[in-house]
Design a protein around this motif. Structure first.
Motif, mmCIF file in Angstrom:
data_model
loop_
_atom_site.group_PDB
_atom_site.id
_atom_site.type_symbol
_atom_site.label_atom_id
_atom_site.label_comp_id
_atom_site.label_asym_id
_atom_site.label_seq_id
_atom_site.Cartn_x
_atom_site.Cartn_y
_atom_site.Cartn_z
ATOM 1 N N UNK A 20 0.829 -1.205 0.000
ATOM 2 C CA UNK A 20 0.000 0.000 0.000
ATOM 3 C C UNK A 20 0.865 1.257 0.000
ATOM 4 N N UNK A 21 1.947 1.230 0.783
ATOM 5 C CA UNK A 21 2.855 2.363 0.812
ATOM 6 C C UNK A 21 3.520 2.543 -0.549
ATOM 7 N N UNK A 22 3.849 1.422 -1.190
ATOM 8 C CA UNK A 22 4.462 1.482 -2.507
ATOM 9 C C UNK A 22 3.549 2.129 -3.541
ATOM 10 N N UNK A 23 2.256 1.807 -3.476
ATOM 11 C CA UNK A 23 1.288 2.408 -4.389
ATOM 12 C C UNK A 23 1.246 3.929 -4.189
ATOM 13 N N UNK A 24 1.249 4.342 -2.918
ATOM 14 C CA UNK A 24 1.217 5.771 -2.607
ATOM 15 C C UNK A 24 2.480 6.471 -3.124
ATOM 16 N N UNK A 25 3.617 5.854 -2.947
ATOM 17 C CA UNK A 25 4.878 6.437 -3.402
ATOM 18 C C UNK A 25 4.911 6.537 -4.925
ATOM 19 N N UNK A 26 4.425 5.505 -5.588
ATOM 20 C CA UNK A 26 4.438 5.487 -7.045
ATOM 21 C C UNK A 26 3.542 6.579 -7.638
ATOM 22 N N UNK A 27 2.602 7.056 -6.854
ATOM 23 C CA UNK A 27 1.708 8.105 -7.316
ATOM 24 C C UNK A 27 2.257 9.509 -7.153
ATOM 25 N N UNK A 28 3.452 9.625 -6.582
ATOM 26 C CA UNK A 28 4.083 10.927 -6.394
ATOM 27 C C UNK A 28 5.044 11.197 -7.552
ATOM 28 N N UNK A 29 4.778 12.224 -8.371
ATOM 29 C CA UNK A 29 5.594 12.447 -9.568
ATOM 30 C C UNK A 29 7.073 12.712 -9.309
ATOM 31 N N UNK A 30 7.386 13.276 -8.148
ATOM 32 C CA UNK A 30 8.795 13.596 -7.884
ATOM 33 C C UNK A 30 9.529 12.471 -7.158
ATOM 34 N N UNK A 31 8.824 11.354 -6.913
ATOM 35 C CA UNK A 31 9.437 10.205 -6.252
ATOM 36 C C UNK A 31 9.488 9.024 -7.210
ATOM 37 N N UNK A 32 10.521 8.202 -7.072
ATOM 38 C CA UNK A 32 10.627 6.968 -7.863
ATOM 39 C C UNK A 32 10.706 5.789 -6.906
ATOM 40 N N UNK A 33 9.633 5.009 -6.858
ATOM 41 C CA UNK A 33 9.552 3.856 -5.960
ATOM 42 C C UNK A 33 10.332 2.683 -6.553
ATOM 43 N N UNK A 34 11.313 2.180 -5.804
ATOM 44 C CA UNK A 34 12.183 1.120 -6.299
ATOM 45 C C UNK A 34 11.763 -0.282 -5.853
ATOM 46 N N UNK A 35 10.730 -0.376 -5.028
ATOM 47 C CA UNK A 35 10.303 -1.677 -4.552
ATOM 48 C C UNK A 35 10.455 -1.795 -3.048
ATOM 49 N N UNK A 36 10.296 -3.025 -2.526
ATOM 50 C CA UNK A 36 10.429 -3.187 -1.075
ATOM 51 C C UNK A 36 11.115 -4.499 -0.709
ATOM 52 N N UNK A 37 11.788 -4.454 0.408
ATOM 53 C CA UNK A 37 12.441 -5.629 0.983
ATOM 54 C C UNK A 37 11.672 -6.045 2.224
ATOM 55 N N UNK A 38 11.567 -7.347 2.464
ATOM 56 C CA UNK A 38 10.799 -7.848 3.609
ATOM 57 C C UNK A 38 11.670 -8.283 4.761
ATOM 58 N N UNK A 39 12.958 -8.506 4.519
ATOM 59 C CA UNK A 39 13.868 -8.986 5.554
ATOM 60 C C UNK A 39 15.124 -8.133 5.592
ATOM 61 N N UNK A 40 15.890 -8.305 6.661
ATOM 62 C CA UNK A 40 17.138 -7.580 6.772
ATOM 63 C C UNK A 40 18.127 -7.980 5.695
#
Length: 220
Positions: A20-40
């Protein structure tokens, strides 16, 4: 001229929240969402490969201490900024995040706009801490006198307490009835005596030294 987008990576063990956070980030024109990691382990690999400008990091990862990972990666990639995004607002965690060089500390329950602003602030070299977290960190603080006062004068300690309440120098000046210029001088003196580089770091250092009493628990 269009400025280059701020690259952002999310590190969070909760799949739904991260998506959900990734979707929000991807909707911001000045931000580039690179994905997410689930573990250290994934976080260390992806941050080193992608070299994001900003990492949104949950400190409670399934396999690792997120703040320890932030500290490790800050040494390897000093240009990458880390914003802690957590449901755990304990004062000790705030202090650890500050010591690790985090550029922000926000609650997951806070407004999404605060996260976006924290990303921009971190990328610009600033720090963001939720006002409610700062207030909770040092609620019901009281002056400490005697040899533990760290060389602070009574007025400097007053300023420190108000810093811990989340007030900026202008608000502190109004509260104390002094000029902003004078207040900034006190803030500078407090930071210098505590060896801190920011208000949050000063609050964390003072709390660890027993100069301030968080959450109503008095230091002995």
């Amino acid at each position: 001229m269009v400025s280059e987008a701020i690259t952002v990576l999310v590190v969070d063990g909760h799949q739904t929240f991260a998506e959900l956070l990734g979707v929000a980030l991807a909707g911001q024109p000045e931000l580039h969402y690179q994905g997410h990691a689930r573990t250290g382990e994934q976080a260390i690999r992806m941050v080193q490969e992608l070299r994001p400008n900003v990492v949104l990091l949950d400190p409670d990862l399934p396999d690792a201490d997120g703040i320890a990972i932030a500290e490790l990666l800050r040494h390897r990639l000093p240009d990458t900024r880390f914003v802690i995004l957590t449901a755990n607002n304990e004062s000790a965690l705030v202090g650890r995040a500050t010591a690790a060089g985090a550029s922000g500390f926000l609650s997951k329950n806070g407004p999404l706009g605060d996260v976006m602003n924290a990303i921009r602030t971190a990328h610009g070299g600033g720090m963001t801490v939720s006002t409610d977290i700062l207030a909770r960190l040092l609620r019901s603080t009281a002056p400490v006198v005697g040899p533990r006062a760290g060389g602070l004068t009574a007025r400097e300690h007053e300023v420190l307490v108000l810093m811990g309440s989340g007030l900026d120098p202008r608000a502190i000046a109004r509260r104390l009835g002094i000029s902003v210029h004078t207040c900034r001088g006190y803030v500078k003196a407090v930071l210098g005596k505590l060896g801190a580089h920011s208000q949050l770091e000063a609050v964390a250092v003072a709390t660890r030294r027993g100069l301030l009493r968080p959450d109503g628990h008095n230091a002995e």
